[in-house]
Design a protein around this motif. Structure first.
Motif, PDB file in Angstrom:
ATOM      1  N   ILE A 253       0.779  -1.168   0.133  1.00  0.00           N
ATOM      2  CA  ILE A 253       0.077  -0.042   0.079  1.00  0.00           C
ATOM      3  C   ILE A 253       0.808   1.202  -0.007  1.00  0.00           C
ATOM      4  O   ILE A 253       0.654   2.226  -0.839  1.00  0.00           O
ATOM      5  CB  ILE A 253      -0.975   0.029   1.373  1.00  0.00           C
ATOM      6  CG1 ILE A 253      -2.235  -1.178   1.086  1.00  0.00           C
ATOM      7  CG2 ILE A 253      -1.788   1.434   1.369  1.00  0.00           C
ATOM      8  CD1 ILE A 253      -2.979  -1.365   2.068  1.00  0.00           C
ATOM      9  N   ALA A 254       1.991   1.181   0.896  1.00  0.00           N
ATOM     10  CA  ALA A 254       2.908   2.271   0.792  1.00  0.00           C
ATOM     11  C   ALA A 254       3.501   2.428  -0.553  1.00  0.00           C
ATOM     12  O   ALA A 254       3.481   3.684  -1.001  1.00  0.00           O
ATOM     13  CB  ALA A 254       4.134   2.225   1.931  1.00  0.00           C
ATOM     14  N   ASP A 255       3.819   1.398  -1.142  1.00  0.00           N
ATOM     15  CA  ASP A 255       4.341   1.506  -2.770  1.00  0.00           C
ATOM     16  C   ASP A 255       3.285   2.283  -3.551  1.00  0.00           C
ATOM     17  O   ASP A 255       3.427   3.261  -4.486  1.00  0.00           O
ATOM     18  CB  ASP A 255       4.599   0.407  -3.152  1.00  0.00           C
ATOM     19  CG  ASP A 255       6.146  -0.304  -2.695  1.00  0.00           C
ATOM     20  OD1 ASP A 255       6.726   0.808  -1.930  1.00  0.00           O
ATOM     21  OD2 ASP A 255       6.360  -1.401  -2.759  1.00  0.00           O
ATOM     22  N   THR A 256       2.154   1.810  -3.309  1.00  0.00           N
ATOM     23  CA  THR A 256       0.859   2.330  -4.274  1.00  0.00           C
ATOM     24  C   THR A 256       0.702   3.740  -4.248  1.00  0.00           C
ATOM     25  O   THR A 256       0.473   4.564  -4.681  1.00  0.00           O
ATOM     26  CB  THR A 256      -0.537   1.589  -4.101  1.00  0.00           C
ATOM     27  OG1 THR A 256      -0.197   0.165  -4.060  1.00  0.00           O
ATOM     28  CG2 THR A 256      -1.349   1.946  -4.732  1.00  0.00           C
ATOM     29  N   MET A 257       0.631   3.971  -2.710  1.00  0.00           N
ATOM     30  CA  MET A 257       0.296   5.601  -2.477  1.00  0.00           C
ATOM     31  C   MET A 257       1.397   6.537  -2.928  1.00  0.00           C
ATOM     32  O   MET A 257       1.264   7.621  -3.515  1.00  0.00           O
ATOM     33  CB  MET A 257       0.167   5.912  -0.984  1.00  0.00           C
ATOM     34  CG  MET A 257      -1.004   4.959  -0.371  1.00  0.00           C
ATOM     35  SD  MET A 257      -2.689   5.417  -0.983  1.00  0.00           S
ATOM     36  CE  MET A 257      -2.993   3.541  -1.678  1.00  0.00           C
ATOM     37  N   ALA A 258       2.753   6.090  -2.917  1.00  0.00           N
ATOM     38  CA  ALA A 258       3.897   6.840  -3.653  1.00  0.00           C
ATOM     39  C   ALA A 258       3.787   6.725  -4.903  1.00  0.00           C
ATOM     40  O   ALA A 258       4.086   7.976  -5.549  1.00  0.00           O
ATOM     41  CB  ALA A 258       5.166   6.353  -2.763  1.00  0.00           C
ATOM     42  N   GLU A 259       3.741   5.609  -5.635  1.00  0.00           N
ATOM     43  CA  GLU A 259       3.842   5.539  -6.929  1.00  0.00           C
ATOM     44  C   GLU A 259       2.834   6.092  -7.962  1.00  0.00           C
ATOM     45  O   GLU A 259       2.994   6.495  -8.883  1.00  0.00           O
ATOM     46  CB  GLU A 259       4.296   4.072  -7.226  1.00  0.00           C
ATOM     47  CG  GLU A 259       5.737   3.324  -6.650  1.00  0.00           C
ATOM     48  CD  GLU A 259       5.710   1.937  -6.757  1.00  0.00           C
ATOM     49  OE1 GLU A 259       4.857   1.312  -7.015  1.00  0.00           O
ATOM     50  OE2 GLU A 259       6.942   1.630  -6.228  1.00  0.00           O
ATOM     51  N   ASN A 260       1.499   5.817  -7.233  1.00  0.00           N
ATOM     52  CA  ASN A 260       0.267   6.142  -7.827  1.00  0.00           C
ATOM     53  C   ASN A 260      -0.212   7.264  -7.625  1.00  0.00           C
ATOM     54  O   ASN A 260      -1.099   7.857  -8.142  1.00  0.00           O
ATOM     55  CB  ASN A 260      -0.566   4.911  -8.107  1.00  0.00           C
ATOM     56  CG  ASN A 260       0.031   3.732  -8.791  1.00  0.00           C
ATOM     57  OD1 ASN A 260       0.486   2.939  -7.917  1.00  0.00           O
ATOM     58  ND2 ASN A 260       0.209   3.558  -9.900  1.00  0.00           N
ATOM     59  N   GLY A 261       0.032   7.488  -6.361  1.00  0.00           N
ATOM     60  CA  GLY A 261      -0.671   8.887  -5.729  1.00  0.00           C
ATOM     61  C   GLY A 261       0.070  10.065  -5.354  1.00  0.00           C
ATOM     62  O   GLY A 261      -0.409  11.338  -5.241  1.00  0.00           O
ATOM     63  N   GLY A 262       1.493   9.785  -5.253  1.00  0.00           N
ATOM     64  CA  GLY A 262       2.530  10.833  -5.128  1.00  0.00           C
ATOM     65  C   GLY A 262       2.697  11.220  -3.668  1.00  0.00           C
ATOM     66  O   GLY A 262       3.456  12.186  -3.442  1.00  0.00           O
ATOM     67  N   ASP A 332      14.658   7.731  -7.908  1.00  0.00           N
ATOM     68  CA  ASP A 332      13.339   8.477  -7.823  1.00  0.00           C
ATOM     69  C   ASP A 332      13.040   8.926  -9.372  1.00  0.00           C
ATOM     70  O   ASP A 332      13.192   9.930  -9.598  1.00  0.00           O
ATOM     71  CB  ASP A 332      13.927   9.666  -7.169  1.00  0.00           C
ATOM     72  CG  ASP A 332      12.689  10.467  -6.901  1.00  0.00           C
ATOM     73  OD1 ASP A 332      11.545  10.486  -7.260  1.00  0.00           O
ATOM     74  OD2 ASP A 332      13.079  11.789  -6.341  1.00  0.00           O
ATOM     75  N   PRO A 333      12.489   7.693 -10.043  1.00  0.00           N
ATOM     76  CA  PRO A 333      12.255   8.003 -11.544  1.00  0.00           C
ATOM     77  C   PRO A 333      11.171   9.031 -11.734  1.00  0.00           C
ATOM     78  O   PRO A 333      11.127   9.697 -13.127  1.00  0.00           O
ATOM     79  CB  PRO A 333      11.597   6.752 -11.998  1.00  0.00           C
ATOM     80  CG  PRO A 333      11.279   6.083 -10.647  1.00  0.00           C
ATOM     81  CD  PRO A 333      11.982   6.408  -9.521  1.00  0.00           C
ATOM     82  N   VAL A 334      10.294   9.511 -10.737  1.00  0.00           N
ATOM     83  CA  VAL A 334       9.286  10.533 -11.052  1.00  0.00           C
ATOM     84  C   VAL A 334       9.896  11.743 -11.225  1.00  0.00           C
ATOM     85  O   VAL A 334       9.745  12.665 -12.187  1.00  0.00           O
ATOM     86  CB  VAL A 334       8.251  10.538  -9.855  1.00  0.00           C
ATOM     87  CG1 VAL A 334       7.216  11.945 -10.118  1.00  0.00           C
ATOM     88  CG2 VAL A 334       7.610   9.206  -9.832  1.00  0.00           C
ATOM     89  N   ASN A 335      10.816  12.217 -10.323  1.00  0.00           N
ATOM     90  CA  ASN A 335      11.612  13.481 -10.181  1.00  0.00           C
ATOM     91  C   ASN A 335      12.725  13.516 -11.213  1.00  0.00           C
ATOM     92  O   ASN A 335      13.297  14.461 -11.612  1.00  0.00           O
ATOM     93  CB  ASN A 335      11.742  14.038  -8.865  1.00  0.00           C
ATOM     94  CG  ASN A 335      10.585  14.214  -8.106  1.00  0.00           C
ATOM     95  OD1 ASN A 335       9.746  15.118  -8.551  1.00  0.00           O
ATOM     96  ND2 ASN A 335      10.497  13.761  -7.089  1.00  0.00           N
ATOM     97  N   PRO A 376      24.586  14.188 -11.792  1.00  0.00           N
ATOM     98  CA  PRO A 376      24.533  13.779 -10.498  1.00  0.00           C
ATOM     99  C   PRO A 376      23.127  14.207  -9.765  1.00  0.00           C
ATOM    100  O   PRO A 376      23.285  14.323  -8.550  1.00  0.00           O
ATOM    101  CB  PRO A 376      25.779  14.637  -9.964  1.00  0.00           C
ATOM    102  CG  PRO A 376      25.865  15.632 -10.891  1.00  0.00           C
ATOM    103  CD  PRO A 376      25.308  15.194 -12.133  1.00  0.00           C
ATOM    104  N   ALA A 377      22.310  14.922 -10.489  1.00  0.00           N
ATOM    105  CA  ALA A 377      21.352  15.629  -9.904  1.00  0.00           C
ATOM    106  C   ALA A 377      20.451  14.869  -8.954  1.00  0.00           C
ATOM    107  O   ALA A 377      20.152  15.289  -7.721  1.00  0.00           O
ATOM    108  CB  ALA A 377      20.400  16.257 -10.923  1.00  0.00           C
ATOM    109  N   ALA A 378      20.194  13.544  -9.110  1.00  0.00           N
ATOM    110  CA  ALA A 378      19.383  13.070  -8.271  1.00  0.00           C
ATOM    111  C   ALA A 378      20.148  12.663  -6.836  1.00  0.00           C
ATOM    112  O   ALA A 378      19.677  12.522  -5.916  1.00  0.00           O
ATOM    113  CB  ALA A 378      19.108  11.639  -8.932  1.00  0.00           C
ATOM    114  N   LEU A 379      21.374  12.534  -7.101  1.00  0.00           N
ATOM    115  CA  LEU A 379      22.217  12.224  -5.907  1.00  0.00           C
ATOM    116  C   LEU A 379      22.249  13.491  -5.151  1.00  0.00           C
ATOM    117  O   LEU A 379      22.177  13.422  -3.776  1.00  0.00           O
ATOM    118  CB  LEU A 379      23.668  11.913  -6.177  1.00  0.00           C
ATOM    119  CG  LEU A 379      24.791  11.577  -5.179  1.00  0.00           C
ATOM    120  CD1 LEU A 379      24.224  10.499  -4.176  1.00  0.00           C
ATOM    121  CD2 LEU A 379      25.965  11.388  -5.648  1.00  0.00           C
TER     122      LEU A 379
END
Length: 615
Positions: A253-262, A332-335, A376-379
């Motif tokens: 559920i934590a993954d769902t709320m993060a990956e699909n709900g932000g 962090d593939p979203v950002n 290096p932006a993500a890091l």
């Protein structure tokens, strides 16, 4: 096109699985399961219900038109792997495809990952699903003598529909004309509300018990919000036998709320912790659904939980205060989207999810992963979150010295970067560069890093390290060389001359070794303590060679082993979102402590040596 099934598989025969199996048997279906790896009581329960016990997974697959998977969420992918591996992909090997109906409480991305796994076999049709509602149970038969059952809703999605209309009717199926992951997503959103609420009730009622105001709490809920009281009390007395399953479901559920709900994952990771307390730290964790002894009243539940929480003595952490974990990754593939050219596609993992309570480490080195390209932006973004994560953070970046100026290196240093990382190991799905080619990369980095006192971490095999020995001996001593994961030394290679050369570099103080990547090296030799035995000679030899040259690394969040990607096309590597492996980091640390009895060496492994490299 419709079909009529006669035989259906159900795995496994837990509380829900047994209810579904019993319903199907009453509707005239032959039901099969595989339970040879389950307890005698589970097998006996299946036989009593009239379920046929298949002698093997292959027999189960060949006997059934459809298999319904209802397993603990942590086992969902493994179960799919076992089924698809037992089914021939050859055209014509089956008269009709096997319908694999995955009803597990997993995130949409986990469902997509399982779909990718199954889709390589044309003889499998994957149906994504989720169960909403309680365990099926029989009601009085109607006047016509036909079965009459209470049945939860089977929510399905994806391109394939169950072709047996009678089976769909018996299971109360609603098929959403949406993509794979939609049904599991609906299930996650539903369970987020219901099981999330029960976790709140557990904390509220147990705390009220300790404050001596439990009865008053119930009284005021009855007065002002009776429906909430009813739901809370029902949840409290029924959740105990299921708590162990719900731990991983809350993580999904934590993954769902993060990956699909932000949203951030932290809320439902903490909810998972509530159910872990029930399952592991109280007498309630011993409860079985068909043999309830304790926790049948609200007062008994709260008393047992309160006692369990008292009994959790603060454990003296095995690792010293200020311990370092020198090998982790963040995704962090979203950002920060991954580049289009990459060898795999991991799901998201943020530094705020780092499991300090299992490793005991509060100082963390984030290593630039190979799939994150050269920026290096993500890091840098991750290193800026040190205060939010409650950690001391440092980084090893992927750096192109041909395009990076000294001013940019200084800026990276100010942000917390303390060196570069070269990933040159193929892990069984590609060709590793030779020692001379890797040596050129190392030389180019070393020429620029001396003034900063930076490190160069390299992941390559032990043969390559041996081939670079003379170059390393001639390097600027201000540049520290780090060998990831015991220098890529696998069980049996500790007897080779290349490993002997590797140890000489450690003894000379020319090379620091990351005591990390345990399960990558012992893969195929068991897991946990059993697996550690396979690499014991390697670990002990490295520690003995250079107690001042060793640093600990967990390799969190444990991306998939590279051999699992062997044979994948470039497009599959882009499309298949990989989850992470469950790895016993705490067990690895326990075993290390048993092998390292000298407190001074233990301090060096976790604190002193890392402070010199990364402060």
């Amino acid at each position: 096109m419709t079909e009529t099934f006669t035989s259906v598989g159900v795995v496994s025969i837990g509380e829900m699985g047994l209810g579904v199996a019993s319903l199907l048997i009453d509707h005239g279906y032959q039901v099969f399961t595989y339970a040879a790896d389950r307890s005698e009581s589970t097998q006996a329960r299946a036989r009593k219900a009239g379920v046929n016990l298949a002698p093997s997974i292959e027999s189960l697959v060949s006997s059934c038109s459809a298999i319904i998977s209802i397993v603990p969420p942590r086992d969902a992918k493994k179960t799919a792997e076992r089924i698809v591996s037992a089914l021939s992909p050859a055209p014509g090997s089956r008269k009709s495809p096997l319908y694999y109906v995955d009803m597990n409480a997993i995130s949409p991305n986990s469902a997509i990952e399982i779909n990718s796994l199954l889709s390589v076999n044309p003889n499998v049709h994957h149906v994504d699903g989720g169960i909403i509602g309680g365990v099926p149970y029989p009601k009085e038969r109607g006047a016509d003598g036909k079965p009459n059952w209470h049945c939860p809703s089977f929510i399905l999605s994806g391109p394939h529909k169950i072709p047996d209309l009678a089976l769909s009717a018996a299971l109360n199926v609603q098929h959403l004309d949406l993509k794979i992951g939609s049904a599991t997503g609906l299930k996650m959103c539903f369970a987020c509300t219901t099981k999330g609420f029960v976790a709140l009730a557990i904390q509220s009622f147990t705390t009220a018990q300790e404050l001596g105001v439990l009865e008053e709490l119930r009284e005021y809920l009855q007065k002002y919000n009776p429906s909430t009281l009813t739901l809370a009390e029902k949840g409290l007395v029924t959740m105990a036998p299921k708590a162990y399953r719900w731990v991983h479901e809350m993580m999904e559920i934590a993954d769902t709320m993060a990956e699909n709900g932000g949203f951030e994952k932290g809320l439902f990771q903490e909810v998972a912790g509530v159910y872990r307390t029930v399952a592991e730290d109280s007498e309630l964790g011993k409860e079985q659904p068909d043999a309830r002894v304790r926790g049948k009243t609200v007062n008994d539940v709260t008393e047992l939980l309160a006692q369990g929480l008292i009994n959790i003595m603060p454990r003296s952490p095995l690792v010293p205060a200020g311990a370092w974990d020198t090998h982790t990754h963040v995704f962090d593939p979203v950002n920060f989207p991954y580049p289009t050219s990459r060898s795999y596609t991991p799901k998201a993992a943020q530094i705020t999810e780092y499991p300090s309570k299992f490793t005991g480490c509060t100082c963390v080195v984030v290593v630039h992963a190979s799939v994150q390209g050269t920026s290096p932006a993500a890091l840098i973004d991750t290193l800026s979150k040190a205060q939010t994560a409650g950690l001391t953070l440092r980084g090893l970046a992927t750096i192109d010295v041909n395009t990076t100026t000294d001013a940019e290196l200084d800026a990276l240093h100010a942000a917390g970067v303390r060196g570069a990382r070269l990933h040159e190991m193929s892990w069984g799905h590609g060709e590793q560069a030779g020692g001379s080619q890797i040596g050129k990369k190392v030389a180019a980095l070393a020429e620029r890093f001396g003034r900063l006192g930076w490190a160069i971490g390299v992941f390559c095999d032990v043969r390559t390290w041996a081939s670079m020995a003379e170059q390393i001996r001639a390097m600027d001593p201000r540049v520290k060389m780090i060998a990831d994961h015991f220098g890529g030394t696998f069980p049996g290679e500790e007897k080779t001359p290349e490993f002997a050369t590797f140890l000489e570099l450690v003894k000379e103080g020319r090379l620091t070794v990351k005591v990390s990547g345990f399960e990558r090296l012992y893969n195929g030799h068991g897991s946990g303590r059993e697996g550690m035995k396979a690499i014991e000679p390697i670990v002990k030899a490295v520690i003995a060679a250079g107690p001042d040259q060793i640093v600990f690394g967990s390799d969190w969040p444990h991306t998939q082993l590279g051999v699992a990607r062997k044979g994948k096309t470039d497009q599959q590597r882009l499309d298949d979102i990989e989850g992470f492996r469950e790895v016993p980091d705490d067990v690895h640390i326990e075993v290390l402590r048993e092998w390292i009895t000298d407190d001074a060496v233990w301090q060096k492994l976790f604190v002193t040596n890392s402070e010199k490299l990364f402060r």
